[in-house]
Design an enzyme around this catalytic site. Sequence first.
Site, PDB file in Angstrom:
ATOM      1  N   TRP A   9       2.303  14.848   0.162  1.00  0.00           N
ATOM      2  CA  TRP A   9       0.911  14.921   0.639  1.00  0.00           C
ATOM      3  C   TRP A   9       0.083  13.778   0.053  1.00  0.00           C
ATOM      4  O   TRP A   9      -0.782  13.214   0.696  1.00  0.00           O
ATOM      5  CB  TRP A   9       0.308  16.271   0.262  1.00  0.00           C
ATOM      6  N   HIS A  10       0.392  13.449  -1.217  1.00  0.00           N
ATOM      7  CA  HIS A  10      -0.399  12.431  -1.894  1.00  0.00           C
ATOM      8  C   HIS A  10      -0.179  11.039  -1.339  1.00  0.00           C
ATOM      9  O   HIS A  10      -1.030  10.168  -1.512  1.00  0.00           O
ATOM     10  CB  HIS A  10      -0.107  12.434  -3.400  1.00  0.00           C
ATOM     11  N   GLY A  11       0.944  10.807  -0.735  1.00  0.00           N
ATOM     12  CA  GLY A  11       1.137   9.469  -0.188  1.00  0.00           C
ATOM     13  C   GLY A  11       2.457   9.313   0.514  1.00  0.00           C
ATOM     14  O   GLY A  11       3.431  10.012   0.224  1.00  0.00           O
ATOM     15  N   PHE A  32      -5.356   9.179   0.636  1.00  0.00           N
ATOM     16  CA  PHE A  32      -4.687  10.407   1.051  1.00  0.00           C
ATOM     17  C   PHE A  32      -5.466  11.062   2.186  1.00  0.00           C
ATOM     18  O   PHE A  32      -5.082  12.092   2.660  1.00  0.00           O
ATOM     19  CB  PHE A  32      -4.555  11.358  -0.133  1.00  0.00           C
TER      20      PHE A  32
END
Lengths: 489, 422
Positions: A321-323, A489
């Site tokens: 999700w973060h990247g 993000f």
Amino acid sequence: MLFNSLGFILFFPIVVFIYFCLPQKVKNYWLLVASYYFYMCWNAKYALLLLASTVVTFLLALMISRLDAKWKNVLVAVGVIINLGILAVFKYAGFMIESLELLLSKLHIAVFHVNFDVLLPVGISFYIFQALGYLIDVSRGETAPEKNFFRYALYVSFFPQLVAGPIERSRNLLPQFYEKHGWNDNRVKEGLLLMLWGYFQKLVIADRISTVVDTVYFDHWTYGGFYAIVATVLFAVQIYCDFAGYSNIAIGAANVMGFRLMENFNCPYFSRSVSEFWRRWHISLSSWFKDYLYIPLGGNRKGKPRKNLNLMIVFLTSGLWHGANWTYVVWGGVNGLYQVMGSVCKPVRDRMNRLLRNDETSLGHKIFQVIITFILIDFAWVFFRAGTIMRALGIVKTMLMARNPWVLWDGSLYTLGLDQKNFTLAIFAILILAVADVAKYKGMCIRKTILQQEWWIRWICIIVSIMFVLIFGVWGSAYSAKSFIYFQF
Amino acid sequence: MKVCSNQKISRLIGWLIFLCIVLFCFNAVSATMQRKESRIEYKDFYKNRNKIDVLFMGSSHVLYSILPMELWSEYGIASYNMGEAQSTIPEIYWTLKNSLDYQKPKLVVVDLYNLEREEKVVEAKYLHNYTDTLPLSVNKVNMMYDLLPPMERPEYLFDFSLYHNRWTELEEKDFYAEPSVEKGADTTVMEIYPTEGPDLSVDKHEYNNLQTLGTEYISKIVELCKQKDCQLLFIYMPYGQADETVLKNANYGYVLSEKKGIPYLNLMYETGLVDYRIDCSDANSHLNPAGSKKVTSFLGDYIVHNYDIPNHKNDENYSNWHDDEKRYSELKKQRLHQASQLDRYLMLLNDKQMNAEIEVGSSCMITDTEKQLISALEENGAGIHDSVNDTVTIQVTDLESNQIIDTALFRDNGDGLYKMSE
């Protein structure tokens, strides 16, 4: 527009002033217009994506509320697929294609290179999750579907938290759009003070120390050993101040207008375990994953092995999700592994403590736990920041083989982008941050304490703080407004 | 209800007072952080509101070469030097437009250097020297909108955004900046750079037909001066490096002069006005103080004979200018006293308020430049004597008070003739 830009400094007071001047029945419409304007300042056409996600989840939620359980699940699945599909296309498609190409090339299978170059819509991960959370809450019967499209659209696009959270829950934020919000002196003052604190974290600390971190992480072959250790410690502070700073500005801005957003950070670096850290760090995301992924997977209700598997799935997903990069997946995996190992080794730790007659309630033991937790978390941050796995491993290697402690006191640290004065200021500011967090950890709210003082003491504290941020903040023409880390993000 | 509305009013007043205090503190901090060059240069300009009769506009060739305090001393003319480094004609136009909000000059003198340029701004950073101390106004905003792209405007309209990080550089002058007594001029470059001189084989009637942004803004300057009822004079400063192209560009000034009905003084054709061997300070032919004083005196004479500019020497409203004149005189003496190299010392002696008696030792190794400087001083009345030693001794007298203001002894230290310490 960024919170630390001239545009926002002009935008926010105008929006707030008009908001309080307007009659109650049009206040939300005004906020909706302002929120879309805020988002369109980034990239006007991506507002269509925001609108698309809003429309889809709004309509699906209405339909879900009228159907029986079988069709509810289908519609939720449709909503999840559409929204995650948007996320997949705009955020992960390029990454997936590159990874597939790499894999196939390792297997000596020739592929035709596909160039997928799409600009990442800012905040997409946040508002998609917020919309999905609402949809799932409606399907579970935890929230009544919102029948007013504009009110729902405002819930998804509410500008203080639109681009980097906190990821709000429908049952917390939606009802607030029904409330009457008039001017309240104390509330406005608290909100503004919280914004000021957020600006201090972002402009004075995060943006200042980012120079050192960037220098070392860009060239760890030159700046190895203790340089890398210092930079990694500073990165822990940088990402905390950057993200918590943004959250505080968002929460403060919402508070000024009368809205209460959830707390997103609660002294995370005073955690005594990794699992506690994840209850104090990016609380809105952690709780989202807990409620919408971990618990549906079974949580800890299906035995320890399944619990550990669920934890790993959640943290790997959180990493992703973060990247769109394997480094984030590794970072998530490392954090998941910490918790799994922590859980597995707990009996061993407890036995060791008994054997060594350690008093786990003693201050020394707590400090020890805090330090160990920080080291573990900071080690994981290397993967978050490094950009590539190879660079991360290189930095880890150079830290483990550090043999140059003299750089800590021979002035070498002042050659990393910050001169001695700026470095000293950064340390001083971090000390202020530490004191504030200790106070918060002990249950004391410094903001409220200031606001309870005599007017002249309040005014001195606030004016000195404003001048401090204006003078020492990293902003203005000599710098480009540094984006908040989590905007990607 | 009345109590409630009283509370609201008192809270509102509280907020307003708080905001006023914040603004006050912000202004104080902003003033401290700001670079002081603009304030030092232009504080007097705003202090002497509507008292300036002549404004000199141009680039660094005006900045270094026209000395308002010399004009005051010799002719009683109240003037100000608005020259700035790398100034283009559009910048000059806007500087003039803003300046006319604070002064009503009878004459505006505009240097046509950079007439051929198409850029609005060459080096934006030099704009700060003028704009930092210029109060915010409609004209200032219009100036930024016309000259600069959007990303660069905030630092000029709100310079705290640029200067707030100067906290690491603060020094005494950031807390107390004494305004310059030179009324905008800059005579701190005291070098001597021998130059050939312009190629005057180019006739005045040979010109390049310039249709540039520079010429467009000259028209705006003409229009502006008409509106504000100021007379206008075009000049071209002496420029030793001028080649055929530069001279032809400068000669277009004659065409403009005829078209617009504005007098034009091309000082490059005033042979004998400056000695390029000793009056230039650098490779770009900026004049040093000696050259500047010659040009200033020439311009002063021209202005006095062609324009009705009053002599304010006996004007009570200009009594502070007499104090400034004394400070300026002290400044010149101080610079003379601090000059350690013979050539610089001799260059600074080229001053109508000073006389010198120079004793030159026969065994001194004097350079050609120093010989030329001594020769120039002799033509202006200095007493030159020979002596049998290896030093150069100079005694300087103030012509007004007839007092000795400096005595200096120069001896060769291997690098040239340097002043012996007292």
